[in-house]
Design an enzyme around this catalytic site. Sequence first.
Site, PDB file in Angstrom:
ATOM      1  CB  CYS A  44      -1.499   2.168  -8.268  1.00 60.53           C
ATOM      2  SG  CYS A  44       0.092   1.447  -7.849  1.00 60.53           S
ATOM      3  CG  PHE A  67      -1.924  -1.120   1.220  1.00 63.01           C
ATOM      4  CD1 PHE A  67      -3.111  -1.018   0.512  1.00 63.01           C
ATOM      5  CD2 PHE A  67      -1.664  -2.306   1.891  1.00 63.01           C
ATOM      6  CE1 PHE A  67      -4.029  -2.065   0.481  1.00 63.01           C
ATOM      7  CE2 PHE A  67      -2.566  -3.361   1.873  1.00 63.01           C
ATOM      8  CZ  PHE A  67      -3.748  -3.242   1.172  1.00 63.01           C
TER       9      PHE A  67
HETATM   10  N1  NAD Z   1       4.392   1.806  -7.758  1.00 65.79           N
HETATM   11  C1  NAD Z   1       3.599   1.861  -6.718  1.00 65.79           C
HETATM   12  O1  NAD Z   1       3.428   2.904  -6.084  1.00 65.79           O
HETATM   13  C2  NAD Z   1       2.877   0.617  -6.255  1.00 65.79           C
HETATM   14  C3  NAD Z   1       2.237   0.630  -4.996  1.00 65.79           C
HETATM   15  C4  NAD Z   1       1.600  -0.518  -4.574  1.00 65.79           C
HETATM   16  C5  NAD Z   1       1.576  -1.655  -5.379  1.00 65.79           C
HETATM   17  N2  NAD Z   1       2.194  -1.630  -6.608  1.00 65.79           N
HETATM   18  C6  NAD Z   1       2.170  -2.861  -7.401  1.00 65.79           C
HETATM   19  O2  NAD Z   1       3.458  -3.475  -7.302  1.00 65.79           O
HETATM   20  C7  NAD Z   1       3.798  -4.116  -8.527  1.00 65.79           C
HETATM   21  C8  NAD Z   1       5.135  -3.588  -9.031  1.00 65.79           C
HETATM   22  O3  NAD Z   1       4.983  -2.208  -9.343  1.00 65.79           O
HETATM   23  P1  NAD Z   1       6.223  -1.267  -9.608  1.00 65.79           P
HETATM   24  O4  NAD Z   1       5.701   0.111  -9.728  1.00 65.79           O
HETATM   25  O5  NAD Z   1       7.283  -1.572  -8.610  1.00 65.79           O
HETATM   26  O6  NAD Z   1       6.696  -1.827 -11.053  1.00 65.79           O
HETATM   27  P2  NAD Z   1       8.053  -1.570 -11.820  1.00 65.79           P
HETATM   28  O7  NAD Z   1       7.734  -1.718 -13.247  1.00 65.79           O
HETATM   29  O8  NAD Z   1       8.700  -0.311 -11.315  1.00 65.79           O
HETATM   30  O9  NAD Z   1       9.018  -2.773 -11.359  1.00 65.79           O
HETATM   31  C9  NAD Z   1       8.886  -4.110 -11.760  1.00 65.79           C
HETATM   32  C10 NAD Z   1      10.287  -4.695 -11.900  1.00 65.79           C
HETATM   33  O10 NAD Z   1      10.187  -6.115 -12.070  1.00 65.79           O
HETATM   34  C11 NAD Z   1      11.212  -6.521 -12.956  1.00 65.79           C
HETATM   35  N3  NAD Z   1      10.873  -7.879 -13.444  1.00 65.79           N
HETATM   36  C12 NAD Z   1       9.841  -8.253 -14.226  1.00 65.79           C
HETATM   37  N4  NAD Z   1       9.862  -9.595 -14.413  1.00 65.79           N
HETATM   38  C13 NAD Z   1      10.919 -10.071 -13.723  1.00 65.79           C
HETATM   39  C14 NAD Z   1      11.460 -11.386 -13.503  1.00 65.79           C
HETATM   40  N5  NAD Z   1      10.898 -12.464 -14.036  1.00 65.79           N
HETATM   41  N6  NAD Z   1      12.568 -11.491 -12.765  1.00 65.79           N
HETATM   42  C15 NAD Z   1      13.137 -10.413 -12.208  1.00 65.79           C
HETATM   43  N7  NAD Z   1      12.664  -9.156 -12.352  1.00 65.79           N
HETATM   44  C16 NAD Z   1      11.570  -8.989 -13.107  1.00 65.79           C
HETATM   45  C17 NAD Z   1      11.249  -5.421 -13.989  1.00 65.79           C
HETATM   46  O11 NAD Z   1      12.461  -5.394 -14.703  1.00 65.79           O
HETATM   47  C18 NAD Z   1      11.059  -4.168 -13.109  1.00 65.79           C
HETATM   48  O12 NAD Z   1      12.310  -3.643 -12.681  1.00 65.79           O
HETATM   49  C19 NAD Z   1       2.626  -3.854  -9.472  1.00 65.79           C
HETATM   50  O13 NAD Z   1       1.742  -4.949  -9.396  1.00 65.79           O
HETATM   51  C20 NAD Z   1       1.970  -2.627  -8.882  1.00 65.79           C
HETATM   52  O14 NAD Z   1       0.592  -2.568  -9.181  1.00 65.79           O
HETATM   53  C21 NAD Z   1       2.847  -0.527  -7.044  1.00 65.79           C
END
Ligand code: NAD
Length: 438
Positions: A263, A152
């Site tokens: 999000c 969150f």
């Molecule tokens: N950004 C936010 O504020 C936030 C807040 C709460 C929840 N979320 C959720 O968290 C999740 C991640 O969001 P984010 O913003 O961090 O995404 P992001 O795109 O910044 O990061 C995802 C990372 O995962 C890596 N990745 C993908 N497949 C991989 C694998 N098989 N092995 C290793 N690395 C791999 C990518 O290279 C990337 O660096 C999403 O589901 C999002 O909805 C995000």
Amino acid sequence: MKIAMIGAGYVGLVSGVCFADFGHEVVCVDNVAEKIEALRKGEIPIYEPGLQELAASNSEAGRLNYSTDLDAAVAWADVVFIAVGTPSRRGDGHADLTYVYAAARQIAKAVDGYTVVVTKSTVPVGTGDEVERIIRETNPEADVSVVSNPEFLREGAAIGDFKRPDRIVVGTEDPRAIAVMTEVYRPLHLNQGPLFFCERRTSELIKYAANAFLAMKITFINEIADLCESLGADVQKVARGIGYDKRIGDKFLHAGPGYGGSCFPKDTLALVKTACDAESPVRLIETTVAINDNRKRAMARKVIAACGGSVRDKRIAVLGLTFKPNTDDLREAPSLTIIQALQDHGARVAAFDPEGMKGAEQLLSGVEFGSDPYAIAAGAEALVLVTEWDEFRALDFRRLHATMASPIFVDLRNVYPQQEVRRHGFEYVGVGRGSDRD
Ligand SMILES: NC(=O)c1ccc[n+]([C@@H]2O[C@H](COP(=O)([O-])OP(=O)(O)OC[C@H]3O[C@@H](n4cnc5c(N)ncnc54)[C@H](O)[C@@H]3O)[C@@H](O)[C@H]2O)c1
């Protein structure tokens, strides 16, 4: 605990660094080699206040490492978090679970000994069931519990949110997994961070319901803002007046250009799709999505109206590009739609953002990027504040007035008292400020 964090993006990196800071041993894994190389050199690929320092101190203490070797990290770990992206699937708006399922397959092959696999990514209800099925199918010998633990945190305040959460939701009914997750979050629990256990599917839905509710709250006040403009009322005061009521609360009642970010847009859409598939439509959220989509272009029309009905061949200066302050994240930022709409109407757009310009250069064409607010405002017909970075809160209006072609200030975040801006000879246009008085 030994923790492997799969995905070193906004969520994975912050979570990994904070877990290390709690005293756990952490390996952050990403399949983008340049990202891992940079992290090893102490370079943080995202802008998040405080992250650089916290990562450095935990790396120095030997608790935090970075790797591209998922297999080794998973074999070593007691707990594996999946924190990969779940963007909107092109075409239909469902959550794209390709990365989650690919990670699950890789994890299944690499696990060694009892391992708790935790989905931290935001995933639709039933994804945990599918992750478990994939792991059991890929490696029938694997001794795993699959848990949901949605995140969150808010970008821009991520470390504080992670370390002092309102709640930690953990979806599992497996006693072994409950014991491990309690240990993982023990440092927070000691700080009264409430650990809330529930079934996996419930946990998955909690995340979507929370984001949908917040998106709806923003959209509600945005519609009230429009009504204020028609009726001569002030939305800021309406928000305060209703926010005093504890049942409503004063958070997320700031009228503006519509929600964006990584999000809310994708999660509201994914919830709508999940609900449709379950033949239990969520009409309030369907409407929220539609209203918010229309709102961003409506903000461009507000600018055009402020400029006397046309922006053709006029220079329009845009302050703030990221979807909110204190991040470099441009995903679904209102600025992108607003700028495109202004360009569609013939405007020449100049823009400045403290952290977002590098990313924006890849996403926007025909925009002149400047080095500060005054550089972009020179010769502009209007200055439009889109993202409320702190450094835009004390603009020198006298200086702006001297360089702009016409003194029009469109404040899409209601940062300024309108009378203060007008005192400097500007025309002021805010959001929902139908009353002349501040
Ligand atoms: N950004 C936010 O504020 C936030 C807040 C709460 C929840 N979320 C959720 O968290 C999740 C991640 O969001 P984010 O913003 O961090 O995404 P992001 O795109 O910044 O990061 C995802 C990372 O995962 C890596 N990745 C993908 N497949 C991989 C694998 N098989 N092995 C290793 N690395 C791999 C990518 O290279 C990337 O660096 C999403 O589901 C999002 O909805 C995000």
